[in-house]
Scaffold this motif. Sequence first.
Motif, PDB file in Angstrom:
ATOM      1  N   ARG A  16      -0.851   0.070   6.469  1.00 55.37           N
ATOM      2  CA  ARG A  16       0.191   0.082   5.438  1.00 55.37           C
ATOM      3  C   ARG A  16       0.200   1.427   4.708  1.00 55.37           C
ATOM      4  O   ARG A  16       1.257   1.963   4.382  1.00 55.37           O
ATOM      5  N   LEU A  17      -0.978   1.971   4.460  1.00 56.12           N
ATOM      6  CA  LEU A  17      -1.088   3.256   3.779  1.00 56.12           C
ATOM      7  C   LEU A  17      -0.445   4.365   4.613  1.00 56.12           C
ATOM      8  O   LEU A  17       0.338   5.169   4.100  1.00 56.12           O
ATOM      9  N   ILE A  18      -0.744   4.395   5.892  1.00 54.03           N
ATOM     10  CA  ILE A  18      -0.179   5.427   6.767  1.00 54.03           C
ATOM     11  C   ILE A  18       1.336   5.252   6.889  1.00 54.03           C
ATOM     12  O   ILE A  18       2.080   6.232   6.920  1.00 54.03           O
ATOM     13  N   ARG A  19       1.796   4.017   6.934  1.00 50.68           N
ATOM     14  CA  ARG A  19       3.248   3.792   6.974  1.00 50.68           C
ATOM     15  C   ARG A  19       3.919   4.331   5.714  1.00 50.68           C
ATOM     16  O   ARG A  19       5.005   4.895   5.771  1.00 50.68           O
ATOM     17  N   ARG A  20       3.264   4.160   4.581  1.00 48.25           N
ATOM     18  CA  ARG A  20       3.817   4.659   3.317  1.00 48.25           C
ATOM     19  C   ARG A  20       3.866   6.191   3.330  1.00 48.25           C
ATOM     20  O   ARG A  20       4.832   6.794   2.869  1.00 48.25           O
ATOM     21  N   VAL A  21       2.820   6.819   3.872  1.00 48.35           N
ATOM     22  CA  VAL A  21       2.806   8.281   3.997  1.00 48.35           C
ATOM     23  C   VAL A  21       3.948   8.726   4.904  1.00 48.35           C
ATOM     24  O   VAL A  21       4.675   9.670   4.589  1.00 48.35           O
ATOM     25  N   ARG A  22       4.107   8.044   6.024  1.00 47.96           N
ATOM     26  CA  ARG A  22       5.165   8.408   6.969  1.00 47.96           C
ATOM     27  C   ARG A  22       6.542   8.297   6.323  1.00 47.96           C
ATOM     28  O   ARG A  22       7.402   9.150   6.508  1.00 47.96           O
ATOM     29  N   LYS A  23       6.740   7.247   5.553  1.00 41.92           N
ATOM     30  CA  LYS A  23       8.024   7.060   4.868  1.00 41.92           C
ATOM     31  C   LYS A  23       8.279   8.213   3.900  1.00 41.92           C
ATOM     32  O   LYS A  23       9.383   8.739   3.820  1.00 41.92           O
ATOM     33  N   LEU A  24       7.252   8.633   3.185  1.00 36.58           N
ATOM     34  CA  LEU A  24       7.392   9.735   2.244  1.00 36.58           C
ATOM     35  C   LEU A  24       7.679  11.044   2.972  1.00 36.58           C
ATOM     36  O   LEU A  24       8.518  11.823   2.540  1.00 36.58           O
ATOM     37  N   ILE A  25       7.003  11.277   4.081  1.00 37.47           N
ATOM     38  CA  ILE A  25       7.186  12.526   4.819  1.00 37.47           C
ATOM     39  C   ILE A  25       8.615  12.647   5.333  1.00 37.47           C
ATOM     40  O   ILE A  25       9.158  13.739   5.403  1.00 37.47           O
ATOM     41  N   TYR A  41      -0.183   8.637  -5.681  1.00 36.48           N
ATOM     42  CA  TYR A  41      -0.781   7.342  -5.341  1.00 36.48           C
ATOM     43  C   TYR A  41      -1.565   6.842  -6.547  1.00 36.48           C
ATOM     44  O   TYR A  41      -2.444   7.516  -7.061  1.00 36.48           O
ATOM     45  N   SER A  42      -1.237   5.667  -7.000  1.00 34.96           N
ATOM     46  CA  SER A  42      -1.850   5.137  -8.215  1.00 34.96           C
ATOM     47  C   SER A  42      -2.517   3.794  -7.936  1.00 34.96           C
ATOM     48  O   SER A  42      -2.396   3.235  -6.847  1.00 34.96           O
ATOM     49  N   ILE A  43      -3.163   3.284  -8.942  1.00 38.76           N
ATOM     50  CA  ILE A  43      -3.814   1.976  -8.834  1.00 38.76           C
ATOM     51  C   ILE A  43      -2.769   0.893  -8.556  1.00 38.76           C
ATOM     52  O   ILE A  43      -3.050  -0.078  -7.860  1.00 38.76           O
ATOM     53  N   VAL A  44      -1.567   1.079  -9.042  1.00 41.97           N
ATOM     54  CA  VAL A  44      -0.496   0.107  -8.788  1.00 41.97           C
ATOM     55  C   VAL A  44      -0.198   0.040  -7.290  1.00 41.97           C
ATOM     56  O   VAL A  44      -0.070  -1.046  -6.719  1.00 41.97           O
ATOM     57  N   TYR A  45      -0.103   1.208  -6.644  1.00 37.91           N
ATOM     58  CA  TYR A  45       0.129   1.229  -5.199  1.00 37.91           C
ATOM     59  C   TYR A  45      -1.052   0.604  -4.454  1.00 37.91           C
ATOM     60  O   TYR A  45      -0.864  -0.117  -3.479  1.00 37.91           O
ATOM     61  N   ALA A  46      -2.258   0.897  -4.911  1.00 37.29           N
ATOM     62  CA  ALA A  46      -3.447   0.352  -4.254  1.00 37.29           C
ATOM     63  C   ALA A  46      -3.480  -1.174  -4.361  1.00 37.29           C
ATOM     64  O   ALA A  46      -3.781  -1.866  -3.382  1.00 37.29           O
ATOM     65  N   VAL A  47      -3.159  -1.695  -5.532  1.00 37.00           N
ATOM     66  CA  VAL A  47      -3.143  -3.151  -5.717  1.00 37.00           C
ATOM     67  C   VAL A  47      -2.036  -3.778  -4.875  1.00 37.00           C
ATOM     68  O   VAL A  47      -2.241  -4.813  -4.229  1.00 37.00           O
ATOM     69  N   ASP A  48      -0.873  -3.147  -4.864  1.00 30.30           N
ATOM     70  CA  ASP A  48       0.234  -3.647  -4.051  1.00 30.30           C
ATOM     71  C   ASP A  48      -0.142  -3.634  -2.570  1.00 30.30           C
ATOM     72  O   ASP A  48       0.106  -4.602  -1.847  1.00 30.30           O
ATOM     73  N   ASN A  49      -0.763  -2.557  -2.129  1.00 31.50           N
ATOM     74  CA  ASN A  49      -1.184  -2.445  -0.738  1.00 31.50           C
ATOM     75  C   ASN A  49      -2.221  -3.518  -0.408  1.00 31.50           C
ATOM     76  O   ASN A  49      -2.175  -4.135   0.657  1.00 31.50           O
ATOM     77  N   THR A  50      -3.137  -3.756  -1.331  1.00 31.39           N
ATOM     78  CA  THR A  50      -4.147  -4.796  -1.134  1.00 31.39           C
ATOM     79  C   THR A  50      -3.488  -6.164  -1.005  1.00 31.39           C
ATOM     80  O   THR A  50      -3.808  -6.939  -0.098  1.00 31.39           O
ATOM     81  N   SER A  51      -2.556  -6.451  -1.889  1.00 27.54           N
ATOM     82  CA  SER A  51      -1.862  -7.737  -1.870  1.00 27.54           C
ATOM     83  C   SER A  51      -1.099  -7.944  -0.566  1.00 27.54           C
ATOM     84  O   SER A  51      -1.202  -9.001   0.071  1.00 27.54           O
TER      85      SER A  51
END
Length: 126
Positions: A16-25, A41-51
């Motif tokens: 999911r993290l790599i997909r988010r990077v790809r979308k940004l690129i 990248y913030s704690i909000v993104y990390a929590v969302d990614n975890t969820s």
Amino acid sequence: MDQGEIATFKAYYLRRLIRRVRKLIHKIDGESSIQQFWKNYSIVYAVDNTSESWKELQSTTMNHVWKKIWPECIKTNEPEVSSLSEIRQNILNLAKNLGFEDLEEGNLVDLLDADREPLSDDELTS
């Protein structure tokens, strides 16, 4: 949780993290876009990614964990669905599309297994 389930969860998280990077690129050109991603990248993104990664875990995977701990509570005999190698391959493909051509599966396994050993007191205090 069983180490296989933890590894599967971590692989979902990384994918999911790599997909988010790809979308940004795709929105921003240049190598600085990856740096910009990490700056934003913030704690909000990390929590969302975890969820979202947790939601991807299949019930058969979790049943496998509970069957070891409390077999009486598992009513189904469905075989465990192990897709960790498929997830790793997907992560490798995504990473290579981002320009990480030198990344090999062994590197990815090392990354996903990096925190299996508990940190020593020296590592925690340094």
